[in-house]
Motif scaffolding. Structure first.
Motif, mmCIF file in Angstrom:
data_model
loop_
_atom_site.group_PDB
_atom_site.id
_atom_site.type_symbol
_atom_site.label_atom_id
_atom_site.label_comp_id
_atom_site.label_asym_id
_atom_site.label_seq_id
_atom_site.Cartn_x
_atom_site.Cartn_y
_atom_site.Cartn_z
ATOM 1 N N PHE A 1 0.433 4.975 0.299
ATOM 2 C CA PHE A 1 -0.531 6.003 0.517
ATOM 3 C C PHE A 1 0.287 7.317 0.356
ATOM 4 O O PHE A 1 1.331 7.434 0.306
ATOM 5 C CB PHE A 1 -1.035 5.970 1.940
ATOM 6 C CG PHE A 1 -1.783 4.670 2.344
ATOM 7 C CD1 PHE A 1 -3.095 4.567 1.755
ATOM 8 C CD2 PHE A 1 -1.365 3.635 3.176
ATOM 9 C CE1 PHE A 1 -3.992 3.606 1.877
ATOM 10 C CE2 PHE A 1 -2.199 2.669 3.241
ATOM 11 C CZ PHE A 1 -3.458 2.521 2.574
ATOM 12 N N PRO A 2 -0.616 8.495 0.016
ATOM 13 C CA PRO A 2 -0.054 9.879 -0.197
ATOM 14 C C PRO A 2 0.911 10.293 1.120
ATOM 15 O O PRO A 2 0.622 10.027 2.183
ATOM 16 C CB PRO A 2 -1.342 10.763 -0.451
ATOM 17 C CG PRO A 2 -2.509 9.955 0.236
ATOM 18 C CD PRO A 2 -2.087 8.437 0.198
ATOM 19 N N TYR B 1 0.873 -1.115 0.039
ATOM 20 C CA TYR B 1 -0.015 -0.229 0.174
ATOM 21 C C TYR B 1 0.915 1.286 -0.065
ATOM 22 O O TYR B 1 1.706 1.348 1.066
ATOM 23 C CB TYR B 1 -0.954 -0.082 1.285
ATOM 24 C CG TYR B 1 -1.946 -0.831 1.277
ATOM 25 C CD1 TYR B 1 -3.079 -0.827 0.599
ATOM 26 C CD2 TYR B 1 -2.063 -2.327 2.007
ATOM 27 C CE1 TYR B 1 -4.258 -1.720 0.487
ATOM 28 C CE2 TYR B 1 -2.800 -3.299 1.760
ATOM 29 C CZ TYR B 1 -4.115 -2.942 1.079
ATOM 30 O OH TYR B 1 -4.891 -4.004 1.015
ATOM 31 N N PHE C 1 0.246 2.965 6.186
ATOM 32 C CA PHE C 1 -0.197 4.107 6.724
ATOM 33 C C PHE C 1 0.950 4.652 7.592
ATOM 34 O O PHE C 1 1.432 5.833 7.626
ATOM 35 C CB PHE C 1 -1.199 3.798 7.862
ATOM 36 C CG PHE C 1 -1.739 4.913 8.797
ATOM 37 C CD1 PHE C 1 -2.211 6.123 8.290
ATOM 38 C CD2 PHE C 1 -1.344 4.775 10.069
ATOM 39 C CE1 PHE C 1 -2.464 7.232 9.297
ATOM 40 C CE2 PHE C 1 -1.424 5.610 11.063
ATOM 41 C CZ PHE C 1 -1.980 6.855 10.571
ATOM 42 N N ARG D 1 -10.791 4.123 2.352
ATOM 43 C CA ARG D 1 -11.095 3.636 1.017
ATOM 44 C C ARG D 1 -10.403 2.202 0.797
ATOM 45 O O ARG D 1 -10.788 1.292 0.370
ATOM 46 C CB ARG D 1 -10.751 4.584 0.047
ATOM 47 C CG ARG D 1 -11.831 5.291 -0.658
ATOM 48 C CD ARG D 1 -11.359 6.292 -1.900
ATOM 49 N NE ARG D 1 -11.774 7.447 -1.559
ATOM 50 C CZ ARG D 1 -10.679 8.579 -1.400
ATOM 51 N NH1 ARG D 1 -9.634 8.198 -1.800
ATOM 52 N NH2 ARG D 1 -11.188 9.863 -1.142
ATOM 53 N N ALA D 2 -9.292 2.220 1.318
ATOM 54 C CA ALA D 2 -8.407 0.945 1.243
ATOM 55 C C ALA D 2 -9.094 -0.258 1.972
ATOM 56 O O ALA D 2 -9.049 -1.317 1.608
ATOM 57 C CB ALA D 2 -6.955 1.030 1.525
ATOM 58 N N GLY E 1 -6.616 13.524 5.043
ATOM 59 C CA GLY E 1 -6.618 12.752 3.599
ATOM 60 C C GLY E 1 -6.331 11.642 3.827
ATOM 61 O O GLY E 1 -6.671 11.073 3.129
ATOM 62 N N LEU E 2 -5.075 11.329 4.551
ATOM 63 C CA LEU E 2 -4.629 10.119 4.780
ATOM 64 C C LEU E 2 -5.260 9.139 5.295
ATOM 65 O O LEU E 2 -5.513 7.884 4.845
ATOM 66 C CB LEU E 2 -3.303 10.368 5.317
ATOM 67 C CG LEU E 2 -2.324 9.137 5.633
ATOM 68 C CD1 LEU E 2 -1.789 8.325 4.375
ATOM 69 C CD2 LEU E 2 -1.118 9.459 6.654
ATOM 70 N N LYS E 3 -6.233 9.735 6.111
ATOM 71 C CA LYS E 3 -6.838 8.858 6.963
ATOM 72 C C LYS E 3 -8.107 8.100 6.176
ATOM 73 O O LYS E 3 -8.772 7.363 5.978
ATOM 74 C CB LYS E 3 -7.673 9.499 8.133
ATOM 75 C CG LYS E 3 -8.810 8.783 8.970
ATOM 76 C CD LYS E 3 -9.252 10.085 9.965
ATOM 77 C CE LYS E 3 -9.881 11.185 9.357
ATOM 78 N NZ LYS E 3 -10.209 12.161 10.071
ATOM 79 N N THR E 4 -8.596 9.316 5.190
ATOM 80 C CA THR E 4 -9.789 8.883 4.044
ATOM 81 C C THR E 4 -9.154 8.000 3.125
ATOM 82 O O THR E 4 -9.766 6.903 2.738
ATOM 83 C CB THR E 4 -10.046 10.145 3.464
ATOM 84 O OG1 THR E 4 -10.401 11.269 4.555
ATOM 85 C CG2 THR E 4 -11.296 10.095 2.564
ATOM 86 N N ALA E 5 -8.040 8.159 2.799
ATOM 87 C CA ALA E 5 -7.192 7.128 1.718
ATOM 88 C C ALA E 5 -7.367 5.826 2.353
ATOM 89 O O ALA E 5 -7.543 4.738 1.653
ATOM 90 C CB ALA E 5 -6.044 7.566 1.448
ATOM 91 N N LEU E 6 -6.956 5.665 3.629
ATOM 92 C CA LEU E 6 -6.992 4.338 4.573
ATOM 93 C C LEU E 6 -8.403 3.731 4.490
ATOM 94 O O LEU E 6 -8.546 2.505 4.339
ATOM 95 C CB LEU E 6 -6.260 4.460 5.648
ATOM 96 C CG LEU E 6 -5.640 3.316 6.150
ATOM 97 C CD1 LEU E 6 -4.216 3.409 6.178
ATOM 98 C CD2 LEU E 6 -6.357 2.600 7.525
#
Ligand code: KG4
Ligand code: ZN
Length: 352
Positions: free
Chosen positions: A200-201, A198, A248, A229-230, A222-227
């Motif tokens: 992540f940004p 993974y 993460f 989604r994953a 934003g990172l939390k949102t990306a996580l």
């Protein structure tokens, strides 16, 4: 010799410590930390429950700290207590207790800023820790990069635009079904996860070499949102959990480490200090030391990185030593300003 009692009740640890100062050197005589387990059930700190738990336990915690230090109330020369920032109801318990003792014993009282406490934590174990250095304070409530020019003389380099670093660990911990607090559980899982699966940004890392208002800013929501989604996309969370935790943690540590390192290099300081609960993370400590080869990375032991009264005592002794005193009208403040912090973001040039 000065004997100081310190009290910390800003969040979910009830803590008391006794410090002895002799000819400028400070020794920790005792430090009792009672962590409130009740919040685990709710997946986060419940302010009302935290205040009540402080109220029922603080007296015994103080008694035990005095007993372990082999001292008594009458032998104390001063009282230090966290006055903010934190949960106001929780702070109120410690502040009232401290004020009552100071009044009854007729001793000086000093209200301490919780984050200045975190700054002083490493000095209790490494007496040669001294400014100038850059401090990265990363806890459940704060993410701050500071230029520590001297004790009591601080410049804010950057802070978070949204979630604190520890808050991000806690929220992601919940998403991964790890319970509260998330930080230690994520660190354990990540150690066995793949760094490749993974990616992540790395939020706001792209501006680290550009002097400007966001050079040392952080953002973790934003990172939390990306996580999230994953996690939703994963057909088998049980299988993917460790890899997600690793992805993460790598993203958070990459940003924290690089921004802190660029600040140290820009100021050409000999050292970086890591403080606050997230500084317990060994992967963060190792990444910072790798990146800042040749410079010193200063971190307190885990016990003194998470919330404790010993660090409040160390900062309190510094403030009392400068002749500062709090009156019996001392009030806790959830948004207590950082003492000696120069307002405004500092713009630094690129070191490269
Ligand atoms: O400084 P602290 O004890 O309390 C506050 O002032 O907030 O910090 C607590 C935070 C929590 O968010 C927790 O998840 C995080 O520190 N934490 C960690 C680790 N241990 C504690 N985060 C990452 N890795 C760890 N090993
Ligand atoms: Zn803290």
């Amino acid at each position: 010799m000065t004997t100081l009692l310190a009290i910390e009740t800003s969040c979910d640890e009830t803590s008391a410590a006794v410090l002895r100062q002799e000819e400028g050197s400070v020794a920790l005589a005792s430090c009792v930390i009672l962590s409130q387990d009740i919040h685990r059930i709710f997946g986060g700190v419940v302010p009302e429950l935290a205040s009540r738990a402080h109220l029922t336990t603080l007296g015994s915690v103080v008694d035990q700290a005095l007993a372990e230090a082999g001292t008594s109330l009458e032998e104390l020369d001063g009282i230090a207590v966290t006055a903010g920032p934190g949960l106001v109801g929780a702070l109120l318990v410690g502040v009232m207790y401290g004020k009552t003792l100071a009044y009854r014993l007729d001793r000086p009282l000093i209200g301490v800023h919780h984050l200045e406490g975190h700054l002083f934590a490493p000095t209790l174990e490494q007496p040669d820790v001294a400014p100038p250095f850059v401090a990265l304070l990363v806890s459940g409530g704060h993410t701050m990069l500071l230029d520590v020019r001297g004790w009591g003389d601080y410049r804010l380099l950057g802070t978070t635009r949204d979630d604190a670093a520890g808050e991000a660990f806690d929220k992601v911990g919940t998403l991964l079904g790890l319970g509260y607090p998330g930080g230690p559980a994520i660190e354990r899982l990540a150690a066995g996860g793949s760094p490749e699966r993974y990616k992540f940004p790395r939020p706001m890392l792209n501006v680290v070499d550009e002097p400007g208002p966001d050079q040392f800013s952080f953002s973790f929501s934003g990172l939390k949102t990306a996580l999230l989604r994953a996690v939703k996309a994963s057909p088998d969370l049980e299988r993917d959990r460790a890899d997600l935790a690793r992805g993460f943690q790598d993203a958070v540590l990459a940003v924290l480490t690089e921004k802190a390192a660029v600040a140290v290099e820009s100021l050409d300081y000999p050292a970086l200090m890591l403080g606050g609960g997230v500084a317990c993370n060994r992967a963060l400590q190792q990444a910072a030391q790798r990146r800042l080869r040749g410079r010193r990375v200063m971190v307190a032991s885990n016990r003194l990185n998470t919330d404790n009264a010993a660090m409040i005592g160390a900062a309190g002794l510094f403030r009392l030593g400068r002749g500062e005193r709090s009156g019996l009208d001392l009030e806790p403040r959830a948004d207590l300003p950082f003492p000696g912090l120069e307002a405004g973001t500092l713009l630094l040039g690129s070191p490269r």
